[in-house]
Design a protein around this motif. Structure first.
Motif, PDB file in Angstrom:
ATOM      1  N   ARG A 166     -23.795  16.555 -27.234  1.00 34.48           N
ATOM      2  CA  ARG A 166     -24.574  17.078 -26.108  1.00 34.48           C
ATOM      3  C   ARG A 166     -25.388  15.953 -25.463  1.00 34.48           C
ATOM      4  O   ARG A 166     -26.588  16.085 -25.209  1.00 34.48           O
ATOM      5  N   SER A 167     -24.723  14.859 -25.226  1.00 34.08           N
ATOM      6  CA  SER A 167     -25.388  13.677 -24.679  1.00 34.08           C
ATOM      7  C   SER A 167     -24.369  12.844 -23.924  1.00 34.08           C
ATOM      8  O   SER A 167     -23.158  12.944 -24.161  1.00 34.08           O
ATOM      9  N   PRO A 220     -22.442   9.204 -26.896  1.00 32.29           N
ATOM     10  CA  PRO A 220     -20.992   8.955 -26.976  1.00 32.29           C
ATOM     11  C   PRO A 220     -20.612   7.552 -26.507  1.00 32.29           C
ATOM     12  O   PRO A 220     -19.711   6.927 -27.080  1.00 32.29           O
ATOM     13  N   ALA A 221     -21.306   7.051 -25.464  1.00 30.36           N
ATOM     14  CA  ALA A 221     -21.006   5.699 -24.989  1.00 30.36           C
ATOM     15  C   ALA A 221     -21.320   4.666 -26.066  1.00 30.36           C
ATOM     16  O   ALA A 221     -20.562   3.714 -26.286  1.00 30.36           O
ATOM     17  N   VAL A 222     -22.442   4.862 -26.774  1.00 30.60           N
ATOM     18  CA  VAL A 222     -22.815   3.952 -27.858  1.00 30.60           C
ATOM     19  C   VAL A 222     -21.760   3.972 -28.954  1.00 30.60           C
ATOM     20  O   VAL A 222     -21.335   2.918 -29.460  1.00 30.60           O
ATOM     21  N   LEU A 274     -10.127  11.195 -24.456  1.00 27.13           N
ATOM     22  CA  LEU A 274     -10.232  12.450 -25.207  1.00 27.13           C
ATOM     23  C   LEU A 274     -11.301  12.358 -26.292  1.00 27.13           C
ATOM     24  O   LEU A 274     -12.080  13.303 -26.494  1.00 27.13           O
ATOM     25  N   ILE A 275     -11.348  11.230 -26.999  1.00 37.64           N
ATOM     26  CA  ILE A 275     -12.364  11.056 -28.038  1.00 37.64           C
ATOM     27  C   ILE A 275     -13.758  11.082 -27.423  1.00 37.64           C
ATOM     28  O   ILE A 275     -14.679  11.717 -27.945  1.00 37.64           O
ATOM     29  N   ALA A 276     -13.923  10.387 -26.290  1.00 32.83           N
ATOM     30  CA  ALA A 276     -15.224  10.379 -25.616  1.00 32.83           C
ATOM     31  C   ALA A 276     -15.628  11.785 -25.183  1.00 32.83           C
ATOM     32  O   ALA A 276     -16.806  12.170 -25.282  1.00 32.83           O
TER      33      ALA A 276
END
Length: 738
Positions: free
Chosen positions: A564-565, A569-571, A554-556
């Motif tokens: 918008r990327s 988010p992965a970083v 959910l946070i991701a």
């Protein structure tokens, strides 16, 4: 929606402020009056009915009349001259116990500072019965049961009245008394820590004020955030208590304090984010009306605050799928509270900015001059000059701390931690003569099939088998209920019932023996503290494996929508994951290895995941959003990162110190579990704010450049000029997030 709320609030600021004050005061009174009616302190009541100890609780209530909110107190009675008890002494003790069990204990008058309508009447006739005599006849123990919410001050007053009555009765017979057990421990610990609690609370409030004074050089900026957060916290608490009352949901006794700590932390944080950006824009546009500036700032910062708050809401809401009821009610309660704080951040806080205007920063003259490059600017320059070195150093430090997770153990003890109280002294005296579990037995309940009755002889094989178990010090006599459809057998362990040894004994040999020696046509369940904690351990282990991945997903998702990327988010998720592992590892190193405690508290991993990951993500959202905004302007990506750090680091650093202090204040509590939560969350917030958000994430952004926003890279090839609040289209900088 966000712009509509902030716009309305800045156009009608006084109406919004008055509405919040009235609503906050009303809901505060509501919350205070209902808090002890909607909370419960028994861990076993939060277990699903499928667990063996929960089934035992149900049998105890239905067959033996035990009440869900019963509190056991053990009374030690000994001769005043220290000599062994005689037969006459025992008869006298039993007679007085019988009298006490028939005497109604009335509630004392409420304190002058507590309205009578807020005090619940716990007046009752306690259950008092002889329990056992020490082998050397040095004392006799009485078992006492008082009914009520153990955390309610009114219940504490009732216990004190009963305690004084018991002391007086036995003193008249030349005997001394001692009291121990859950309620006695809690009351003695509360009395011992009352001064410390008040001092720590005052110091924490003073620290927040001092930080704001040093940062803003202003009186209003120091006190207005605290007053606003206090009003909103009262409204949030009242909303949660009212909802629980209407739905019949019971909350854990720790929920109100957890809500208070969370709301103070994030509320002051959000107000600080607004204040920093408000001051920045007042400096940049001295001729603009303050309501125009406050509206623009609130709308832009409100977007980031909304995303940050929704991240916390999503993380805590996932606790709703937990099997352990303590987690299942805590998560949604905090989620509702955060939503209330979010609403205040988009309405009350913008209204206060519009009302106060430039007076918010009086008597500081900082608005009259451009700020000089300071520590934040130097940090930003260092990050873009040495990004790879800082990334390697940050990851190495986090990895070293995370190594502490190896060999980590969970501790389920609920010890108050106070070792110098009268209750602790009484418990120590008892343990020197009797098995450690004598005042808190493990209980086996046997029930017959419908239409059948029991006799003590029909279940004789069970207590005999339990007596032979290593770790069982004594087995009590079999007690049948009134209609002889159920039997109760008390088992006194040699180990402390809150220890791992007791949990392993109950969950293994005791339950195996009960299963193998229960007569045909009967069912047996094992209850008591050790059994409850053994089942809680199983439930928590299951919930951690379920809640962690759902909350992370959910946070991701929220980060992906906000930024918008796909890469950014992965970083951020990798960064907060390292922060979580480092905090948990450091906590294990400090408490389990350095202080030689049994382990880390069983709720700590979940609390850290939710608080450090969710709250720490707030800071990452703020810095990332500002980095993206700066990268939309023309120029090198690393210069954009440096500007973002320069403008945002002061807000993140100040907010991080405030939030860490808010949580860290719990570390002075004498209870080991509370100490661990306070230390770990404070450390986690410091790592999130100063290492992750100000160093690691910007350094990664400097290394990846605009590629971090893949697949949509901002402002790569052309300049994007926007009209600022002044209307000058040559001004590329808009009102932006701190």
């Amino acid at each position: 929606m966000i712009r509509a709320l902030t716009g309305f609030s800045t156009r009608h600021p006084w109406k919004v402020v008055v509405l919040w004050v009235v609503l906050g005061l009303y809901l505060t009174v509501l919350g205070q009056s209902q808090v002890y009616r909607v909370t419960q302190s028994q861990s076993g009541d939060f277990l699903p009915s499928t667990y063996d100890s929960a089934a035992a609780l149900k049998v105890a209530q239905e067959k033996f009349g035990e009440k869900p909110d019963a509190n056991a107190v053990t009374v030690l009675v000994a001769r005043g001259d220290g000599k062994p008890l005689t037969d006459a002494d025992q008869h006298r003790i039993d007679d007085i116990a019988t009298q006490l069990g028939r005497r109604h204990v009335d509630m004392p008058e409420p304190a002058d500072d507590q309205p009578s309508f807020l005090a619940e009447d716990y007046s009752q006739t306690p259950k008092v019965a002889p329990a056992t005599v020490a082998p050397d006849r040095g004392f006799e123990l009485l078992s006492v049961q008082l009914t009520g919410n153990a955390t309610d001050p009114g219940m504490h007053d009732l216990y004190r009245a009963f305690r004084d009555d018991v002391k007086q009765e036995f003193a008249g017979a030349g005997m001394r008394t001692g009291f121990t057990g859950g309620l006695a421990d809690l009351v003695d610990t509360t009395e011992a820590e009352e001064t410390t609690t008040k001092v720590v609370s005052a110091l924490m409030t003073g620290l927040i004020v001092l930080i704001n004074v040093l940062v803003f050089r202003s009186v209003l900026a120091a006190f207005v955030p605290l007053l606003a957060v206090a009003i909103v916290s009262g409204a949030a608490m009242g909303s949660v208590m009212g909802t629980a009352l209407l739905t019949g949901i019971k909350l854990d006794t720790s929920t109100p304090s957890m809500i208070g700590v969370v709301l103070i932390g994030i509320g002051v944080d959000y107000f600080l984010f607004l204040l920093f950006r408000f001051r920045e824009q007042l400096r940049a546009h001295p001729d603009l009306p303050v309501r125009v500036v406050s509206a623009e700032v609130s709308a832009r910062v409100g977007t980031a605050i909304t995303s940050a708050a929704l991240t916390i809401v999503a993380a805590f809401a996932t606790l709703g799928i937990a099997t352990f009821g303590q987690f299942r009610v805590l998560g949604p309660a905090i989620a509702v509270s955060v939503l209330v704080m979010l609403l205040a951040s988009l309405t009350l806080m913008p209204a206060l900015l519009a009302v106060s205007g430039r007076r918010m920063f009086w008597p500081s003259r900082a608005l009259r001059r451009a700020p000089r490059p300071g520590t934040a600017a130097r940090v930003g320059d260092l990050v873009v000059r040495r990004p790879l070195a800082l990334v390697v150093a940050s990851v190495a430090l986090l990895g070293a701390l995370a190594a502490g997770i190896a060999g980590i153990r969970m501790d389920f003890s609920q010890s108050t931690g106070a070792q110098d109280t009268p209750a602790a002294a009484t418990a120590a005296e008892i343990s020197r003569a009797l098995p450690a579990g004598v005042s808190d037995p493990t209980t086996v309940y046997v029930t017959a099939e419908p239409g059948r009755t029991l006799t003590t002889r029909s279940v004789d094989a069970l207590p005999q088998a339990l007596t032979r178990l290593h770790g069982v010090g004594q087995v009590g006599r079999t007690v049948l209920n009134d209609d002889r459809t159920a039997a109760r057998i008390d088992v006194y362990l040699t180990a402390d019932t809150q220890s791992r040894q007791a949990r392993d004994l109950v969950s293994g040999p005791v339950r195996d023996t009960v299963a193998g020696h229960t007569p045909p046509g009967m069912k047996a369940h094992v209850g008591g503290t050790a059994a409850i904690f053994a089942d809680v351990s199983t439930a928590v282990d299951h919930d951690l494996k379920t809640v962690f991945p759902v909350a992370a997903a959910l946070i991701a998702l929220i980060l992906t929508v906000l930024l918008r990327s796909l890469l950014a988010p992965a970083v951020l998720m990798v960064a907060v994951g390292l922060g979580f592992a480092a905090t948990l590892g450091a906590s294990a190193l400090f408490f389990q290895h350095l202080l030689d405690q049994p382990g880390v508290n069983f709720v700590l991993p979940l609390v850290l995941f939710l608080f450090v990951v969710a709250l720490g993500t707030d800071y990452n959202i703020l810095i990332s959003d500002r980095i993206r905004e700066e990268m939309e302007r023309p120029g090198p990506a690393r210069a954009a990162v440096a500007r973002a750090v320069r403008h945002t680091a002061p807000a993140i650093a100040t907010a991080g110190v405030v939030l860490a202090a808010s949580f860290g204040s719990l570390a002075v509590n004498s209870a080991p579990s509370t100490q661990q939560i306070g230390f770990a969350t404070g450390l986690g917030i410091v790592l999130s704010a100063f290492l992750l958000s100000i160093v690691l994430v910007p350094a990664l952004a400097a290394l990846l450049g605009r590629g971090i926003w893949w697949p949509i890279r901002p402002g790569r090839a052309k300049s994007r000029h926007h009209a600022g609040p002044t209307g000058d289209r040559s001004e590329p900088e808009r009102v932006t997030v701190p």
